[in-house]
Design a protein around this motif. Structure first.
Motif, PDB file in Angstrom:
ATOM      1  N   ALA A 103     -40.683-101.753  33.178  1.00  0.00           N
ATOM      2  CA  ALA A 103     -39.384-101.215  33.592  1.00  0.00           C
ATOM      3  C   ALA A 103     -38.406-101.169  32.412  1.00  0.00           C
ATOM      4  O   ALA A 103     -37.720-100.167  32.194  1.00  0.00           O
ATOM      5  N   LEU A 104     -38.375-102.248  31.639  1.00  0.00           N
ATOM      6  CA  LEU A 104     -37.448-102.304  30.498  1.00  0.00           C
ATOM      7  C   LEU A 104     -37.814-101.293  29.422  1.00  0.00           C
ATOM      8  O   LEU A 104     -36.942-100.599  28.872  1.00  0.00           O
ATOM      9  N   VAL A 105     -39.094-101.215  29.099  1.00  0.00           N
ATOM     10  CA  VAL A 105     -39.503-100.339  28.000  1.00  0.00           C
ATOM     11  C   VAL A 105     -39.256 -98.870  28.351  1.00  0.00           C
ATOM     12  O   VAL A 105     -38.821 -98.077  27.490  1.00  0.00           O
ATOM     13  N   HIS A 106     -39.481 -98.501  29.585  1.00  0.00           N
ATOM     14  CA  HIS A 106     -39.239 -97.113  29.963  1.00  0.00           C
ATOM     15  C   HIS A 106     -37.737 -96.801  29.994  1.00  0.00           C
ATOM     16  O   HIS A 106     -37.334 -95.670  29.684  1.00  0.00           O
ATOM     17  N   LEU A 107     -36.935 -97.777  30.340  1.00  0.00           N
ATOM     18  CA  LEU A 107     -35.485 -97.591  30.288  1.00  0.00           C
ATOM     19  C   LEU A 107     -35.016 -97.365  28.850  1.00  0.00           C
ATOM     20  O   LEU A 107     -34.254 -96.434  28.571  1.00  0.00           O
ATOM     21  N   PHE A 108     -35.501 -98.211  27.929  1.00  0.00           N
ATOM     22  CA  PHE A 108     -35.117 -98.056  26.525  1.00  0.00           C
ATOM     23  C   PHE A 108     -35.616 -96.740  25.942  1.00  0.00           C
ATOM     24  O   PHE A 108     -34.922 -96.083  25.152  1.00  0.00           O
ATOM     25  N   LYS A 109     -36.841 -96.349  26.302  1.00  0.00           N
ATOM     26  CA  LYS A 109     -37.371 -95.074  25.827  1.00  0.00           C
ATOM     27  C   LYS A 109     -36.454 -93.927  26.234  1.00  0.00           C
ATOM     28  O   LYS A 109     -36.156 -93.012  25.437  1.00  0.00           O
ATOM     29  N   LEU A 110     -36.016 -93.959  27.479  1.00  0.00           N
ATOM     30  CA  LEU A 110     -35.172 -92.891  28.002  1.00  0.00           C
ATOM     31  C   LEU A 110     -33.820 -92.852  27.299  1.00  0.00           C
ATOM     32  O   LEU A 110     -33.315 -91.781  26.940  1.00  0.00           O
ATOM     33  N   ILE A 111     -33.241 -94.036  27.077  1.00  0.00           N
ATOM     34  CA  ILE A 111     -31.920 -94.112  26.453  1.00  0.00           C
ATOM     35  C   ILE A 111     -31.975 -93.714  24.980  1.00  0.00           C
ATOM     36  O   ILE A 111     -31.102 -92.992  24.483  1.00  0.00           O
ATOM     37  N   VAL A 112     -33.005 -94.159  24.263  1.00  0.00           N
ATOM     38  CA  VAL A 112     -33.090 -93.905  22.819  1.00  0.00           C
ATOM     39  C   VAL A 112     -33.588 -92.489  22.526  1.00  0.00           C
ATOM     40  O   VAL A 112     -33.010 -91.759  21.712  1.00  0.00           O
ATOM     41  N   GLY A 113     -34.677 -92.097  23.143  1.00  0.00           N
ATOM     42  CA  GLY A 113     -35.193 -90.739  22.973  1.00  0.00           C
ATOM     43  C   GLY A 113     -35.669 -90.421  21.563  1.00  0.00           C
ATOM     44  O   GLY A 113     -35.444 -89.316  21.052  1.00  0.00           O
ATOM     45  N   ARG A 114     -36.356 -91.354  20.930  1.00  0.00           N
ATOM     46  CA  ARG A 114     -36.824 -91.108  19.566  1.00  0.00           C
ATOM     47  C   ARG A 114     -38.051 -90.195  19.558  1.00  0.00           C
ATOM     48  O   ARG A 114     -38.982 -90.376  20.345  1.00  0.00           O
ATOM     49  N   ALA A 115     -38.050 -89.222  18.663  1.00  0.00           N
ATOM     50  CA  ALA A 115     -39.185 -88.300  18.538  1.00  0.00           C
ATOM     51  C   ALA A 115     -40.404 -89.035  17.993  1.00  0.00           C
ATOM     52  O   ALA A 115     -40.291 -89.864  17.091  1.00  0.00           O
ATOM     53  N   ARG A 116     -41.569 -88.708  18.522  1.00  0.00           N
ATOM     54  CA  ARG A 116     -42.806 -89.342  18.078  1.00  0.00           C
ATOM     55  C   ARG A 116     -43.231 -88.816  16.704  1.00  0.00           C
ATOM     56  O   ARG A 116     -42.782 -87.745  16.269  1.00  0.00           O
ATOM     57  N   PRO A 117     -44.127 -89.551  16.036  1.00  0.00           N
ATOM     58  CA  PRO A 117     -44.591 -89.119  14.711  1.00  0.00           C
ATOM     59  C   PRO A 117     -45.187 -87.715  14.677  1.00  0.00           C
ATOM     60  O   PRO A 117     -45.121 -87.049  13.647  1.00  0.00           O
ATOM     61  N   GLU A 118     -45.757 -87.254  15.780  1.00  0.00           N
ATOM     62  CA  GLU A 118     -46.346 -85.912  15.770  1.00  0.00           C
ATOM     63  C   GLU A 118     -45.285 -84.820  15.600  1.00  0.00           C
ATOM     64  O   GLU A 118     -45.617 -83.671  15.279  1.00  0.00           O
ATOM     65  N   LEU A 119     -44.014 -85.170  15.795  1.00  0.00           N
ATOM     66  CA  LEU A 119     -42.926 -84.224  15.593  1.00  0.00           C
ATOM     67  C   LEU A 119     -42.242 -84.419  14.244  1.00  0.00           C
ATOM     68  O   LEU A 119     -41.168 -83.849  14.001  1.00  0.00           O
ATOM     69  N   PHE A 120     -42.865 -85.222  13.389  1.00  0.00           N
ATOM     70  CA  PHE A 120     -42.237 -85.550  12.103  1.00  0.00           C
ATOM     71  C   PHE A 120     -41.911 -84.309  11.274  1.00  0.00           C
ATOM     72  O   PHE A 120     -40.841 -84.196  10.673  1.00  0.00           O
ATOM     73  N   ALA A 121     -42.822 -83.361  11.229  1.00  0.00           N
ATOM     74  CA  ALA A 121     -42.617 -82.166  10.401  1.00  0.00           C
ATOM     75  C   ALA A 121     -41.389 -81.375  10.841  1.00  0.00           C
ATOM     76  O   ALA A 121     -40.697 -80.767  10.014  1.00  0.00           O
ATOM     77  N   ASP A 122     -41.096 -81.396  12.137  1.00  0.00           N
ATOM     78  CA  ASP A 122     -39.974 -80.613  12.661  1.00  0.00           C
ATOM     79  C   ASP A 122     -38.677 -81.409  12.748  1.00  0.00           C
ATOM     80  O   ASP A 122     -37.591 -80.849  12.567  1.00  0.00           O
ATOM     81  N   HIS A 123     -38.788 -82.701  13.042  1.00  0.00           N
ATOM     82  CA  HIS A 123     -37.584 -83.487  13.330  1.00  0.00           C
ATOM     83  C   HIS A 123     -37.384 -84.685  12.406  1.00  0.00           C
ATOM     84  O   HIS A 123     -36.333 -85.331  12.472  1.00  0.00           O
ATOM     85  N   GLY A 124     -38.369 -85.015  11.589  1.00  0.00           N
ATOM     86  CA  GLY A 124     -38.252 -86.201  10.766  1.00  0.00           C
ATOM     87  C   GLY A 124     -38.518 -87.460  11.580  1.00  0.00           C
ATOM     88  O   GLY A 124     -38.905 -87.392  12.747  1.00  0.00           O
ATOM     89  N   ALA A 125     -38.288 -88.607  10.947  1.00  0.00           N
ATOM     90  CA  ALA A 125     -38.613 -89.884  11.593  1.00  0.00           C
ATOM     91  C   ALA A 125     -37.467 -90.491  12.378  1.00  0.00           C
ATOM     92  O   ALA A 125     -37.656 -91.495  13.070  1.00  0.00           O
ATOM     93  N   TYR A 126     -36.287 -89.890  12.308  1.00  0.00           N
ATOM     94  CA  TYR A 126     -35.113 -90.550  12.899  1.00  0.00           C
ATOM     95  C   TYR A 126     -34.377 -89.665  13.902  1.00  0.00           C
ATOM     96  O   TYR A 126     -33.201 -89.861  14.173  1.00  0.00           O
TER      97      TYR A 126
END
Length: 231
Positions: A103-126
């Motif tokens: 429950a906690l991890v999915h809440l944090f994922k939703l709030i933070v919304g960090r792009a995964r490494p597979e999107l690095f080329a388009d969005h970078g790491a941050y």
């Protein structure tokens, strides 16, 4: 809040902050290097990485709780009934610790919304896109790492002498998430420590109600004797 729990929480939160801050600048470099390891290493990690899924842990422990309760109620053998009850309490501890972590991890994922490494080329790491409701923007924290953090953290509360072994198991799965390109190192560090904290907090919660654990002289939860003495 119990003083021992407060102290433990402070140390875990401090360690999380330090590790995440230290790893963030290195995330792109470590991630790209890890994904470029020899195929045999990447393949091995792909085989083991899904050990850290919440689904089998939650469903498995929940099923044991139900079966143990039924067996404890219907068993004509008193010793068997006590063993079933003991197994039920153990499974309930894992179920609550891992379920709360999920429950906690999915809440944090939703709030933070960090792009995964597979999107690095388009969005970078941050790149952060809060409330994206998209798995591609749910890199922080790592769910698999949080799951094994809670799983092995719970085992470490039950068998303190084996904590180094449990730590190694959690780290192995956590590292695999970086090698398979699913997460950055800081995601993994945050996930592992979140899962560990939840397992510890759950043990304190159980001990406060004298479920499975009792508080020792140092204020730390200690596993109670579960099985009846042989006659």
């Amino acid at each position: 809040m119990n003083r021992s729990l407060a102290t433990s929480s402070l140390w875990i939160f401090a360690a999380t902050a330090v590790l995440v801050v230290a790893l963030l600048p290195l995330d792109p470099l470590i991630s790209q290097h890890a994904q470029g390891l020899p195929d045999a290493i990447v393949t091995f990690n792909r085989h083991i990485t899904d050990f850290g899924t919440f689904r089998w842990m939650i469903y498995g422990s929940g099923l044991v709780v139900i079966l143990a309760y039924i067996l404890g109620r219907v068993s004509w053998n008193h010793a068997l009934g006590e063993r079933a009850t003991a197994a039920g309490w153990l499974a309930l501890y894992f179920f609550v610790a891992i379920g709360a972590t999920s429950a906690l991890v999915h809440l944090f994922k939703l709030i933070v919304g960090r792009a995964r490494p597979e999107l690095f080329a388009d969005h970078g790491a941050y790149s952060l896109t809060p409330f994206a409701y998209d798995d591609l923007y749910s890199s922080f924290p790592s769910g698999h790492s949080a799951a094994v953090g809670a799983f092995f953290g719970a085992f470490s509360m039950l068998a303190p002498r084996l904590r180094p072994l449990f730590l190694l198991g959690a780290l192995t799965i956590g590292v695999s998430r970086v090698i398979v390109g699913a997460h950055y190192p800081s995601d993994v560090a945050a996930g592992l420590l979140l899962g560990l904290w939840t397992a510890v907090a759950t043990a304190f919660f159980f001990a406060s109600r004298q479920w499975l654990f009792r508080f020792g002289e140092n204020g730390w939860p200690r596993l109670t004797t579960l099985l009846p003495s042989p006659k």
